[in-house]
Design an enzyme around this catalytic site. Structure first.
Site, PDB file in Angstrom:
ATOM      1  N   CYS A 148     -54.520   5.821 -15.108  1.00  0.00           N
ATOM      2  CA  CYS A 148     -55.908   5.427 -14.877  1.00  0.00           C
ATOM      3  C   CYS A 148     -56.780   5.652 -16.109  1.00  0.00           C
ATOM      4  O   CYS A 148     -57.785   4.959 -16.301  1.00  0.00           O
ATOM      5  CB  CYS A 148     -56.484   6.170 -13.672  1.00  0.00           C
ATOM      6  SG  CYS A 148     -55.782   5.589 -12.117  1.00  0.00           S
ATOM      7  N   ASP A 201     -30.554  10.639   4.204  1.00  0.00           N
ATOM      8  CA  ASP A 201     -30.758  10.055   5.528  1.00  0.00           C
ATOM      9  C   ASP A 201     -29.496   9.279   5.880  1.00  0.00           C
ATOM     10  O   ASP A 201     -28.674   8.948   5.013  1.00  0.00           O
ATOM     11  CB  ASP A 201     -32.016   9.173   5.542  1.00  0.00           C
ATOM     12  CG  ASP A 201     -32.540   8.955   6.972  1.00  0.00           C
ATOM     13  OD1 ASP A 201     -31.849   9.339   7.929  1.00  0.00           O
ATOM     14  OD2 ASP A 201     -33.642   8.385   7.111  1.00  0.00           O
ATOM     15  N   ASP A 208     -29.352   9.428  14.359  1.00  0.00           N
ATOM     16  CA  ASP A 208     -30.257   9.389  15.505  1.00  0.00           C
ATOM     17  C   ASP A 208     -30.696   7.957  15.796  1.00  0.00           C
ATOM     18  O   ASP A 208     -30.597   7.092  14.929  1.00  0.00           O
ATOM     19  CB  ASP A 208     -31.487  10.254  15.224  1.00  0.00           C
ATOM     20  CG  ASP A 208     -32.202   9.843  13.944  1.00  0.00           C
ATOM     21  OD1 ASP A 208     -31.596  10.015  12.860  1.00  0.00           O
ATOM     22  OD2 ASP A 208     -33.321   9.317  14.015  1.00  0.00           O
ATOM     23  N   CYS A 238     -55.511  10.208 -13.597  1.00  0.00           N
ATOM     24  CA  CYS A 238     -54.139  10.363 -14.076  1.00  0.00           C
ATOM     25  C   CYS A 238     -53.982   9.609 -15.405  1.00  0.00           C
ATOM     26  O   CYS A 238     -54.865   8.858 -15.810  1.00  0.00           O
ATOM     27  CB  CYS A 238     -53.144   9.873 -13.024  1.00  0.00           C
ATOM     28  SG  CYS A 238     -52.980   8.077 -12.926  1.00  0.00           S
ATOM     29  N   CYS A 292     -58.692   7.041 -10.534  1.00  0.00           N
ATOM     30  CA  CYS A 292     -58.511   8.495 -10.662  1.00  0.00           C
ATOM     31  C   CYS A 292     -58.419   8.914 -12.110  1.00  0.00           C
ATOM     32  O   CYS A 292     -58.811   8.164 -13.005  1.00  0.00           O
ATOM     33  CB  CYS A 292     -57.322   8.965  -9.817  1.00  0.00           C
ATOM     34  SG  CYS A 292     -55.716   8.950 -10.627  1.00  0.00           S
ATOM     35  N   ALA A 320     -39.170   7.994  14.139  1.00  0.00           N
ATOM     36  CA  ALA A 320     -39.688   6.768  14.759  1.00  0.00           C
ATOM     37  C   ALA A 320     -41.209   6.716  14.811  1.00  0.00           C
ATOM     38  O   ALA A 320     -41.790   6.203  15.764  1.00  0.00           O
ATOM     39  CB  ALA A 320     -39.091   6.588  16.154  1.00  0.00           C
TER      40      ALA A 320
HETATM   41  N1  GUN Z   1     -36.810   7.243   8.537  1.00  0.00           N
HETATM   42  C1  GUN Z   1     -37.980   6.878   9.124  1.00  0.00           C
HETATM   43  N2  GUN Z   1     -37.933   7.088  10.467  1.00  0.00           N
HETATM   44  C2  GUN Z   1     -36.718   7.607  10.725  1.00  0.00           C
HETATM   45  C3  GUN Z   1     -36.072   8.058  11.936  1.00  0.00           C
HETATM   46  O1  GUN Z   1     -36.621   8.017  13.042  1.00  0.00           O
HETATM   47  N3  GUN Z   1     -34.789   8.555  11.807  1.00  0.00           N
HETATM   48  C4  GUN Z   1     -34.155   8.624  10.584  1.00  0.00           C
HETATM   49  N4  GUN Z   1     -32.918   9.139  10.534  1.00  0.00           N
HETATM   50  N5  GUN Z   1     -34.741   8.195   9.447  1.00  0.00           N
HETATM   51  C5  GUN Z   1     -36.005   7.703   9.519  1.00  0.00           C
HETATM   52 ZN    ZN Z   2     -54.447   7.230 -11.359  1.00  0.00          ZN
END
Ligand code: GUN
Ligand code: ZN
Length: 648
Positions: free
Chosen positions: A274, A84, A119, A271, A269, A186
């Site tokens: 747990c 990201d 973005d 796992c 659970c 978003a």
């Molecule tokens: N991580 C969570 N929401 C967003 C987003 O709207 N844009 C980007 N680039 N990363 C994110």
């Molecule tokens: Zn568990």
């Protein structure tokens, strides 16, 4: 690069190829913090991960290491790594000090498999003008990213705040450019405020205009209770920072919600964590050890849910799972009901036949796409002007019609001349008796109409029938149960569905009006199964026309049958047009790849039987479509039609 293997509604189970890696979708990508790696995510089933290029970029030590050894070595993951861009930090802190170009080039340099442009995550309910201005910048940066990337695949995030028109505009603009994955951005503030209904509006607006051939990533939705719903809206990728963020707060994830460790008297659970620890033992542990164990549990249940979702798509039972999951929280139920409003969009993508039966799970089932489609497809049958006889039977309906049909009542005195027998049942409403062995009518488990709460249901059916029939006649049980007050007794003709009537109705319903007439005229010879009594093969003048598939009652035309359909249904009905290059392969009965298809009937749905033709509309082969028309035309990769027989 992305190939669909199974579908259910808007959901896809597929394979996403990234370089030499093949990732099963829907996929969960654990978020790896580049300097705080606490669990080996691969051991939980992670095939792909996501990390943050901006955090690496800002930290000198991490940056040097990433530039020297690559991001895979830095985070210790030898599979596809998504990065990201720092947009999330931009949304959280209002400002970051890196340009779009710098962060794209940096992601490329550290060897990210899929990078992200910078973005702007405009928050929900931002002023429209602001959302639009932000979006313009987001689109410019997306374009700019394309001009700076070399080998890396590119994410391009759909923004537009909570405005459906902006989301659609953004999705359409991005779909025209050469991106590899489309995140939907978003949405984190919507998740934090439990505003799942707006989430549905945002996702559906985006998905409607995103190309079906590219995977979609719902950014920041890491809670397993959301996976089934999000996948049912067409999302393919999820990231989870939740596994570690929740663990930091002593909270345990579950597909039905969240548990606080302090409230637990039993572990939730099966796992390893747990099974091996009690809540008391975890509570008395030192912080880091406890956090790592809870993170392990959180990853375990998240991957288990993703596998369950994939299984549900494969068997066609995803909506039953969504229904179950969305009962975990009233806000999720709101969202699920909202999602059901998008029937027209979902219907385009939903396969016409599925492996599993339709299960009634609650009143929402009445609004499922199978019901919507049935009401649309009923119009494919010729309208009768006479009398509709409405009655209640058990499945398979035509086997349970008593010899003595019982008493019928009408609102006015009538003579029964031209008539049609209709079954009334939950959730499909009216079913012409000829269709009772067709999917999904005999593959349907629902409560009896006589036990059903809603009188409106039956009244709406009668109203609909009144549009096409002179008179409606109902059986005594319906008349009494729903207080219809029909007073005049009628003796209907003795009841029978002829084999020919059944075949003609099924053909019209499956292929469209006129198909029954095309296929089944002349002297029919019908071979039935000795065991079930159902029609298996139909011959006309000693020539095989079609067989009937046992599992769903579909007509599978033979070569002769396909030729009859081809000569009587006008172009482009039921057609898939392939290019010159692939014509010889089609004639030999080889499967059809999406990239060779140049045109097709817009009404084709996944699992429909189709006619494969060339540009001169000469019949080349018959087959079963694996995709719907939108997908067939959009994909440039993978199979589109499973060919049954070529004409040579
Ligand atoms: N991580 C969570 N929401 C967003 C987003 O709207 N844009 C980007 N680039 N990363 C994110
Ligand atoms: Zn568990």
């Amino acid at each position: 690069m992305f190939e669909i293997k199974a579908k259910d509604g808007l959901a896809r189970a597929g394979i996403f190829t990234i370089g030499d890696y093949r990732v099963k979708t829907p996929a969960l990508m654990p978020v790896i913090h580049p300097s705080k790696m606490v669990v080996d995510v691969k051991s939980f089933g992670a095939e792909i991960v996501i990390t943050n290029a901006y955090i690496i970029y800002k930290n000198e030590k991490l940056r040097d290491m990433a530039l020297k050894k690559g991001v895979h070595k830095l985070i210790g993951f030898d599979g596809p790594v998504v990065t990201d861009s720092g947009s999330f930090q931009l949304a959280e802190y209002g400002d970051i000090d890196v340009t779009n170009k710098e962060i794209i080039e940096f992601q490329e340099e550290i060897g990210a498999d899929i990078g992200t442009s910078l973005d702007i995550p405009t928050p929900p309910y931002a002023p429209y003008k602001k959302a639009k201005e932000d979006l313009k910048i987001t689109l410019e940066r997306a374009k700019e990213a394309l001009s700076h990337r070399e080998n890396m695949m590119l994410n391009s995030v759909v923004q537009g705040s909570t405005y459906a028109d902006l989301r659609k505009w953004c999705a359409r603009e991005l779909s025209r450019m050469d991106f590899d994955v489309h995140p939907i951005g978003a949405v984190v503030p919507l998740l934090e405020s439990y505003d799942y209904k707006s989430l549905v509006e945002v996702v559906m607006a985006s998905v409607e205009y995103l190309p079906p051939s590219r995977p979609r990533h719902l950014m920041g939705a890491g809670h397993p209770m959301l996976f089934a719903l999000a996948v049912s809206m067409g999302c393919d990728l999820f990231d989870s920072a939740a596994y570690i963020l929740y663990a930091n707060d002593d909270r345990l994830l579950d597909p039905s919600g969240t548990y606080k460790l302090e409230d637990l008297s039993e572990m939730p659970c099966s796992c390893n964590v747990c099974v091996e620890y009690t809540p008391q033992e975890l509570r008395s542990m030192e912080e880091n050890g406890r956090r790592n164990l809870i993170a392990a549990h959180n990853l375990y249940v998240s991957f288990a849910e993703i596998r369950r979702v994939r299984q549900a798509i494969n068997e066609g039972s995803l909506m039953e799972l969504v229904d179950q999951r969305c009962r975990a929280h009233p806000r999720l139920l709101d969202a699920y009901r909202k999602m059901l409003n998008y029937q027209e969009l979902i219907e385009k993508y939903d396969p016409v036949s599925k492996r599993s039966a339709f299960f009634y799970t609650g009143p929402e089932s009445l609004r499922r796409v199978e019901v919507y489609r049935h009401h649309k497809r009923l119009n494919r049958l010729p309208k009768k002007k006479g009398v509709a006889l409405l009655s209640v039977y058990n499945k398979p309906y035509s086997r349970h019609v008593p010899v003595d049909i019982g008493e019928f009542f009408s609102p006015v005195p009538v003579e029964v001349d031209e008539w049609q027998f209709m079954v009334v049942d939950i959730p499909f409403g009216i079913i012409p008796l000829e269709l009772d062995e067709f999917y999904p009518f005999s593959q349907n488990e629902s409560p009896s109409i006589l036990d059903f709460e809603s009188e409106n249901f039956i009244r709406s059916i009668i109203k609909k029938l009144e549009e096409n029939y002179k008179t409606i006649i109902v059986s005594k049980d319906i008349n009494e149960r729903f207080n219809l007050g029909f007073k005049f007794r009628v003796d209907p003709p003795s009841f029978r569905v002829s084999d020919k009537d059944r075949l003609v109705a099924v053909a019209d319903y499956q292929f469209g009006e006129g198909a029954g007439e095309a296929l089944f005229k002349g002297d029919l010879q019908i071979i039935k199964s000795k065991k079930t009594g159902r029609i298996r093969y139909i011959y006309v003048d000693d020539e095989l026309i079609a067989s009937i598939r046992t599992s769903d009652g579909f007509i599978i035309p033979s070569w002769k049958g396909a030729s009859l359909l081809h000569s009587s249904l006008d172009y482009p009905r039921c057609r898939v047009v392939v290019d010159e290059e692939s014509e010889p392969f089609a004639r030999e009965g080889k499967n059809i790849f999406a990239k060779f298809v140049i045109e097709c009937d817009k009404n084709i749905r996944a699992n429909d039987e189709v006619l494969i033709v060339n540009e001169d509309d000469e019949l080349l082969a018959t087959g079963k479509s694996l995709l719907c028309s939108e997908e067939i035309l959009d994909f440039n990769y993978g199979q589109a039609i499973k060919t049954r027989r070529g004409g040579r």
